[in-house]
Design a protein around this motif. Structure first.
Motif, PDB file in Angstrom:
ATOM      1  N   GLY A  20      19.419 -33.072  21.108  1.00 11.16           N
ATOM      2  CA  GLY A  20      17.985 -33.333  21.189  1.00 11.16           C
ATOM      3  C   GLY A  20      17.166 -32.156  20.696  1.00 11.16           C
ATOM      4  O   GLY A  20      16.145 -32.327  20.009  1.00 11.16           O
ATOM      5  N   ILE A  21      17.615 -30.942  21.035  1.00 13.30           N
ATOM      6  CA  ILE A  21      16.925 -29.743  20.547  1.00 13.30           C
ATOM      7  C   ILE A  21      17.026 -29.666  19.022  1.00 13.30           C
ATOM      8  O   ILE A  21      16.054 -29.304  18.340  1.00 13.30           O
ATOM      9  CB  ILE A  21      17.523 -28.486  21.201  1.00 13.30           C
ATOM     10  CG1 ILE A  21      17.205 -28.472  22.695  1.00 13.30           C
ATOM     11  CG2 ILE A  21      17.002 -27.225  20.530  1.00 13.30           C
ATOM     12  CD1 ILE A  21      17.891 -27.360  23.461  1.00 13.30           C
ATOM     13  N   SER A  22      18.187 -30.020  18.484  1.00 15.83           N
ATOM     14  CA  SER A  22      18.357 -30.014  17.032  1.00 15.83           C
ATOM     15  C   SER A  22      17.391 -30.989  16.374  1.00 15.83           C
ATOM     16  O   SER A  22      16.755 -30.671  15.362  1.00 15.83           O
ATOM     17  CB  SER A  22      19.798 -30.391  16.681  1.00 15.83           C
ATOM     18  OG  SER A  22      20.715 -29.527  17.311  1.00 15.83           O
ATOM     19  N   LEU A  23      17.290 -32.191  16.952  1.00 13.98           N
ATOM     20  CA  LEU A  23      16.369 -33.195  16.406  1.00 13.98           C
ATOM     21  C   LEU A  23      14.928 -32.695  16.452  1.00 13.98           C
ATOM     22  O   LEU A  23      14.174 -32.840  15.484  1.00 13.98           O
ATOM     23  CB  LEU A  23      16.527 -34.499  17.182  1.00 13.98           C
ATOM     24  CG  LEU A  23      15.799 -35.728  16.633  1.00 13.98           C
ATOM     25  CD1 LEU A  23      16.580 -37.000  16.990  1.00 13.98           C
ATOM     26  CD2 LEU A  23      14.384 -35.853  17.201  1.00 13.98           C
ATOM     27  N   ALA A  24      14.545 -32.097  17.585  1.00 12.10           N
ATOM     28  CA  ALA A  24      13.173 -31.600  17.722  1.00 12.10           C
ATOM     29  C   ALA A  24      12.897 -30.467  16.745  1.00 12.10           C
ATOM     30  O   ALA A  24      11.796 -30.362  16.185  1.00 12.10           O
ATOM     31  CB  ALA A  24      12.930 -31.133  19.160  1.00 12.10           C
ATOM     32  N   LEU A  61      20.252 -30.649   3.802  1.00  8.83           N
ATOM     33  CA  LEU A  61      20.768 -29.590   4.670  1.00  8.83           C
ATOM     34  C   LEU A  61      21.438 -30.164   5.905  1.00  8.83           C
ATOM     35  O   LEU A  61      22.460 -29.644   6.367  1.00  8.83           O
ATOM     36  CB  LEU A  61      19.627 -28.653   5.072  1.00  8.83           C
ATOM     37  CG  LEU A  61      19.039 -27.780   3.958  1.00  8.83           C
ATOM     38  CD1 LEU A  61      17.857 -26.970   4.473  1.00  8.83           C
ATOM     39  CD2 LEU A  61      20.107 -26.860   3.378  1.00  8.83           C
ATOM     40  N   SER A  62      20.865 -31.241   6.455  1.00  6.56           N
ATOM     41  CA  SER A  62      21.486 -31.893   7.612  1.00  6.56           C
ATOM     42  C   SER A  62      22.859 -32.441   7.251  1.00  6.56           C
ATOM     43  O   SER A  62      23.813 -32.334   8.034  1.00  6.56           O
ATOM     44  CB  SER A  62      20.583 -33.022   8.122  1.00  6.56           C
ATOM     45  OG  SER A  62      19.321 -32.523   8.520  1.00  6.56           O
ATOM     46  N   ALA A  83      17.123 -25.328  12.366  1.00  6.31           N
ATOM     47  CA  ALA A  83      17.407 -26.629  12.957  1.00  6.31           C
ATOM     48  C   ALA A  83      18.745 -27.173  12.480  1.00  6.31           C
ATOM     49  O   ALA A  83      19.495 -27.795  13.243  1.00  6.31           O
ATOM     50  CB  ALA A  83      16.285 -27.603  12.606  1.00  6.31           C
ATOM     51  N   VAL A  84      19.064 -26.927  11.219  1.00 10.41           N
ATOM     52  CA  VAL A  84      20.343 -27.393  10.676  1.00 10.41           C
ATOM     53  C   VAL A  84      21.506 -26.675  11.352  1.00 10.41           C
ATOM     54  O   VAL A  84      22.543 -27.288  11.642  1.00 10.41           O
ATOM     55  CB  VAL A  84      20.362 -27.170   9.152  1.00 10.41           C
ATOM     56  CG1 VAL A  84      21.762 -27.333   8.593  1.00 10.41           C
ATOM     57  CG2 VAL A  84      19.418 -28.143   8.470  1.00 10.41           C
ATOM     58  N   PHE A  85      21.346 -25.395  11.628  1.00 11.20           N
ATOM     59  CA  PHE A  85      22.391 -24.674  12.358  1.00 11.20           C
ATOM     60  C   PHE A  85      22.556 -25.242  13.767  1.00 11.20           C
ATOM     61  O   PHE A  85      23.668 -25.248  14.315  1.00 11.20           O
ATOM     62  CB  PHE A  85      22.062 -23.179  12.415  1.00 11.20           C
ATOM     63  CG  PHE A  85      22.449 -22.441  11.170  1.00 11.20           C
ATOM     64  CD1 PHE A  85      23.781 -22.293  10.818  1.00 11.20           C
ATOM     65  CD2 PHE A  85      21.495 -21.904  10.331  1.00 11.20           C
ATOM     66  CE1 PHE A  85      24.147 -21.609   9.662  1.00 11.20           C
ATOM     67  CE2 PHE A  85      21.846 -21.230   9.171  1.00 11.20           C
ATOM     68  CZ  PHE A  85      23.177 -21.080   8.845  1.00 11.20           C
ATOM     69  N   ASN A  86      21.466 -25.710  14.353  1.00 13.85           N
ATOM     70  CA  ASN A  86      21.577 -26.368  15.657  1.00 13.85           C
ATOM     71  C   ASN A  86      22.392 -27.646  15.559  1.00 13.85           C
ATOM     72  O   ASN A  86      23.183 -27.970  16.455  1.00 13.85           O
ATOM     73  CB  ASN A  86      20.181 -26.687  16.203  1.00 13.85           C
ATOM     74  CG  ASN A  86      19.473 -25.457  16.731  1.00 13.85           C
ATOM     75  OD1 ASN A  86      20.113 -24.470  17.068  1.00 13.85           O
ATOM     76  ND2 ASN A  86      18.156 -25.514  16.793  1.00 13.85           N
ATOM     77  N   ILE A  87      22.183 -28.412  14.481  1.00 12.87           N
ATOM     78  CA  ILE A  87      22.985 -29.616  14.266  1.00 12.87           C
ATOM     79  C   ILE A  87      24.453 -29.241  14.124  1.00 12.87           C
ATOM     80  O   ILE A  87      25.354 -29.885  14.696  1.00 12.87           O
ATOM     81  CB  ILE A  87      22.490 -30.378  13.016  1.00 12.87           C
ATOM     82  CG1 ILE A  87      21.074 -30.912  13.237  1.00 12.87           C
ATOM     83  CG2 ILE A  87      23.441 -31.520  12.669  1.00 12.87           C
ATOM     84  CD1 ILE A  87      20.473 -31.601  12.027  1.00 12.87           C
ATOM     85  N   LEU A 119      27.433 -30.435  16.747  1.00 11.02           N
ATOM     86  CA  LEU A 119      28.581 -31.220  16.282  1.00 11.02           C
ATOM     87  C   LEU A 119      29.897 -30.504  16.583  1.00 11.02           C
ATOM     88  O   LEU A 119      30.901 -31.148  16.925  1.00 11.02           O
ATOM     89  CB  LEU A 119      28.457 -31.496  14.786  1.00 11.02           C
ATOM     90  CG  LEU A 119      27.415 -32.542  14.371  1.00 11.02           C
ATOM     91  CD1 LEU A 119      27.392 -32.691  12.855  1.00 11.02           C
ATOM     92  CD2 LEU A 119      27.712 -33.883  15.019  1.00 11.02           C
ATOM     93  N   ILE A 120      29.915 -29.179  16.428  1.00 10.00           N
ATOM     94  CA  ILE A 120      31.135 -28.430  16.771  1.00 10.00           C
ATOM     95  C   ILE A 120      31.455 -28.608  18.253  1.00 10.00           C
ATOM     96  O   ILE A 120      32.614 -28.830  18.642  1.00 10.00           O
ATOM     97  CB  ILE A 120      30.957 -26.940  16.422  1.00 10.00           C
ATOM     98  CG1 ILE A 120      30.905 -26.760  14.894  1.00 10.00           C
ATOM     99  CG2 ILE A 120      32.083 -26.113  17.012  1.00 10.00           C
ATOM    100  CD1 ILE A 120      30.607 -25.352  14.451  1.00 10.00           C
TER     101      ILE A 120
END
Length: 413
Positions: A29-33, A389-390, A282-286, A290-291
């Motif tokens: 959710g944080i990644s999406l935001a 990037l996502s 944000a992409v690093f959060n994704i 996922l990891i």
């Protein structure tokens, strides 16, 4: 990349994890935001910067033309022939004479520095759409009536119908020295161009009245030129520039406002680079979410592999999960950005009321309102960058999940 019903079912199950994976859901959710805020910031800032450039160009170039021709001595005596030559030049749509001179204006004891501008009747008619009070129809040669900028009217305390006195220090010579020339003019109209410097200083009158005020006879100060394409004004006026070499200088809008537009261009690039870092974070959060998901679902992945799921299926499942997070965040950010731009002036006024600060001072910002112009191609590029990037952020976790060895995982279960 098309998903089978089986792959889509697994991907949907992992996109909406259960209570046991609440922490993973929170990170996702944080990644999406973060993606949403990054895209919204980029759309808002780039649209505002585009609006700045477009509004400044429309207003500045709309008032001053795409180029001006000015004699080295400040006065053009043979301007009629030059105007006819310009009108016959391919690519030139309009060539009009004008006079412009910094002077002083007084009213009820107040004194303000002004720029007296003498325009043709055609130019005055075009300015009529900018009026906020009065009528430009009364600004006629010999009528002794003028139009003034809205902020100048406010500073002088002038309303339509009042008479201001314009002082020309370069008056007539007498045995006792030069006597400043003072002429009273009735204010027939008040206009607002939208550029602070113009609204704060311009007094517009017929060119014949300006010639009388400035004692120039039949000569003018400059010729304003408008071309069909502002970006190619240099090439369009190149023959005229060569013809007038040594007699007059031809200056286009790019040269007149070079520092301003160059500063905007540099700031625009800098803001894009800086705000793109938000999307990158944000992409690093994704990637991290996922990891974590792959680590938490290692046993499930191993079971799916033993049931016949291929490595390609695993890659598609986890790529879909990350891509969906990026796509939803990008779409939400685009929507928030467009809504913000639509209500931008309301937001500015709201923040000003909350903070008690004037966030939009026209004397500093040049324009009276916060501008905006959405470029569809630029918005598409921002969304495309975010989605790309996502997608790239999903590749490592997806390959990691696909390389899971079910034998090694289930050996200790």
């Amino acid at each position: 990349m098309f998903l089978t019903p089986f792959e889509w079912t697994i991907a949907r199950r992992y996109i909406l994890p259960g209570r046991s994976e609440a922490f993973i859901a929170m990170v996702a959710g944080i990644s999406l935001a973060a993606v949403m805020l990054g895209v919204a910031a980029l759309v808002i800032v780039m649209s505002v910067m585009n609006g700045f450039r477009a509004e400044l160009m429309d207003k500045i170039v709309g008032l001053n033309g795409h180029a001006v021709i000015q004699a080295y001595g400040g006065r053009l005596d043979d301007w009629q022939g030059i105007v006819r030559t310009l009108q016959a030049t391919p690519g030139v749509t309009r060539a009009t004479p004008l006079l412009e001179q910094p002077l002083l204006a007084t009213f009820n004891g107040r004194v303000e520095a002004i720029v007296a501008r003498g325009n043709t009747q055609g130019d005055l008619a075009r300015m009529a759409e900018k009026k906020v009070a009065g009528s430009f129809k009364d600004v006629q040669p010999g009528a002794g009536q003028v139009a003034i900028g809205s902020r100048l009217a406010e500073n002088l305390g002038v309303q339509v119908g009042d008479t201001i006195t314009i002082i020309n220090p370069a008056g007539r010579s007498t045995p006792f020295g030069t006597v400043p020339r003072e002429i009273g003019y009735r204010v027939a109209a008040i206009f607002e161009i939208g550029v602070y410097d113009y609204d704060n200083s311009f007094v517009v009158m017929p060119i014949a009245d300006a010639q009388t005020l400035l004692l120039t006879g039949d000569s003018i100060g400059m010729i304003e030129v408008t071309t069909r394409d502002p970006d190619t004004v240099g090439q369009t006026l190149a023959p005229i520039k060569a013809q007038l070499n040594g007699r007059a200088v031809v200056t286009d809008w790019k040269t007149l406002n070079a520092s301003l537009f160059q500063a905007l261009a540099v700031e625009r690039v800098a803001m894009f680079v800086v705000l793109s870092i938000i999307v990158l974070v944000a992409v690093f959060n994704i990637l991290s979410s996922l990891i974590m998901l792959v680590r938490a679902k290692t046993r499930d992945i191993a079971i799916l592999r033993t049931m016949g799921a291929t490595r390609g299926s695993m890659i598609k499942i986890f790529v879909t999960i990350g891509s969906v997070i990026g796509a939803v965040g990008t779409g939400a950010g685009l929507g928030i950005g467009l809504i913000f731009l639509h209500f931008r002036q309301v937001v500015v006024h709201g923040v000003e009321r909350l903070t008690g600060q004037n966030l939009w001072d026209p004397s500093i910002r040049f324009l009276t309102d916060l501008p905006s112009r959405v470029d569809p191609a630029e918005v598409a590029a921002i969304c495309g960058m975010s989605l790309l990037l996502s997608f790239l952020a999903t590749l490592y976790p997806a390959i990691k999940a696909a390389s899971t060895d079910p034998v090694q995982v289930l050996r200790y279960e």
